[in-house]
Write a protein that holds these residues in place. Sequence first.
Motif, mmCIF file in Angstrom:
data_model
loop_
_atom_site.group_PDB
_atom_site.id
_atom_site.type_symbol
_atom_site.label_atom_id
_atom_site.label_comp_id
_atom_site.label_asym_id
_atom_site.label_seq_id
_atom_site.Cartn_x
_atom_site.Cartn_y
_atom_site.Cartn_z
ATOM 1 N N SER A 204 28.710 -27.647 -15.390
ATOM 2 C CA SER A 204 27.885 -27.828 -14.251
ATOM 3 C C SER A 204 27.541 -29.183 -13.917
ATOM 4 C CB SER A 204 26.764 -26.936 -14.447
ATOM 5 O OG SER A 204 26.883 -25.565 -14.696
ATOM 6 N N SER B 147 22.804 -31.930 -4.721
ATOM 7 C CA SER B 147 24.170 -31.214 -4.664
ATOM 8 C C SER B 147 24.407 -30.580 -6.027
ATOM 9 C CB SER B 147 25.199 -32.527 -4.478
ATOM 10 O OG SER B 147 24.965 -33.357 -5.669
ATOM 11 N N LYS C 283 27.882 -28.735 -8.379
ATOM 12 C CA LYS C 283 29.169 -28.338 -8.719
ATOM 13 C C LYS C 283 29.295 -27.680 -9.902
ATOM 14 C CE LYS C 283 31.676 -32.374 -6.586
ATOM 15 N NZ LYS C 283 32.772 -33.434 -6.697
ATOM 16 N N SER D 257 31.877 -24.956 -12.634
ATOM 17 C CA SER D 257 33.247 -24.278 -12.730
ATOM 18 C C SER D 257 32.997 -23.637 -13.900
ATOM 19 C CB SER D 257 34.454 -25.315 -12.967
ATOM 20 O OG SER D 257 34.120 -26.220 -14.074
ATOM 21 N N SER E 127 35.101 -21.778 -9.107
ATOM 22 C CA SER E 127 34.387 -23.106 -9.074
ATOM 23 C C SER E 127 33.578 -22.810 -7.972
ATOM 24 C CB SER E 127 35.467 -23.991 -8.822
ATOM 25 O OG SER E 127 36.386 -23.440 -7.727
ATOM 26 N N ASP F 158 31.330 -25.786 -5.039
ATOM 27 C CA ASP F 158 30.956 -27.074 -4.873
ATOM 28 C C ASP F 158 30.038 -27.245 -3.450
ATOM 29 O OD1 ASP F 158 30.774 -29.918 -3.831
ATOM 30 O OD2 ASP F 158 32.962 -30.174 -4.255
#
Length: 346
Positions: free
Chosen positions: A60, A84, A86, A88, A97, A99
């Motif tokens: 993460s 933000s 991200k 997976s 995943s 984003d």
Amino acid sequence: MVRFRLIFSVILLFLLANLYGCNSSERITWHLKPGDTYSVKVHLISDLSMIFGGVDHKDSEMLLNCRVKEADSEQILIEATIASLKASMSSLGKKFSFDSSQSPSPEPKKKPKTKQQQTFTNAFAGLKGGKFTVRMDFQQPMAELVEMDAQIKKAAYAGSGGSMIGGDQVNMLLAEGNLREYVTGGLMVGPKAAPAQLNATWESPGSVLVPYAPVTATNKSYTVESIPKQQDNQKQQDSRIALIKYKLTRDQSPSAQTKPPKRPKPHKPRRRTSKLTFNVDSVKGQGDLTYSLSNGRPIKLVEKTRVFVSSRARSRRPTSAKTSSHKGPKPNIFYTVQKTIEYIDN
């Protein structure tokens, strides 16, 4: 006369060394004023090892924008916004995943794999833009979460009870103890903060959370290893930093022990199902914290921890003594958790 000059020179050198070196009035703490801003880059990785590694791998990344709302002689209030995300996940051959910079995909219809990806996406969707506020009290060793958006609050106090596809990962990333550390670096503020001196030591409480296991109280023991100079290319001058090492262990004090879980309410018999869960046996970790004496704030934190666990399967039906008995050594099961936090001046 010569002797007097020699003594005077020695005293002058001693005073200059102390002036150029570490001032005893300096402390390893935050120096902030209302309106100050900074960003925090978080990278959190957990990897489950049973017979081999990579059984359950979670990665993460998160960017926080922080703003000082209040700062006086009693407390500091910092509001953090998730800029933000991200994430997976790789578990038993399945990969997913997310984003936050990409547009969400349409809702799936029949494909099971697509549905699982959507489940993973839903766990993180909506977190971008979420806010929470951390309060650092000059009289308390631990920061406090005082305000949180509903979705962040739900994850912060959920423990490991979320979905095995994304839910547990969100809970680990946004666990209460982690949120405090992201913003503060684990530092105390005010006169109780440690002096910025070589070999200075202090301790602070914390916690660790890994998937399928309860929140576990920890203790961190810090030591100032060195106070070197480094070149600040932007300001074209030397900056002073403190290199700090710390060890992380499980807190064994009686107050840190987990309360026994509540007994479930009686329910009608259902088809037998089970979910893998873990008990935390021990915690061992170490970390490096770089602190800027020139700017009065942390620069980077790098931590690696192993959380040793023992497994058990919770079943809706009791298992007989014959099937539950197990001879031989227990398998060595542990999570390796790697945490990197970078603090960026805005």
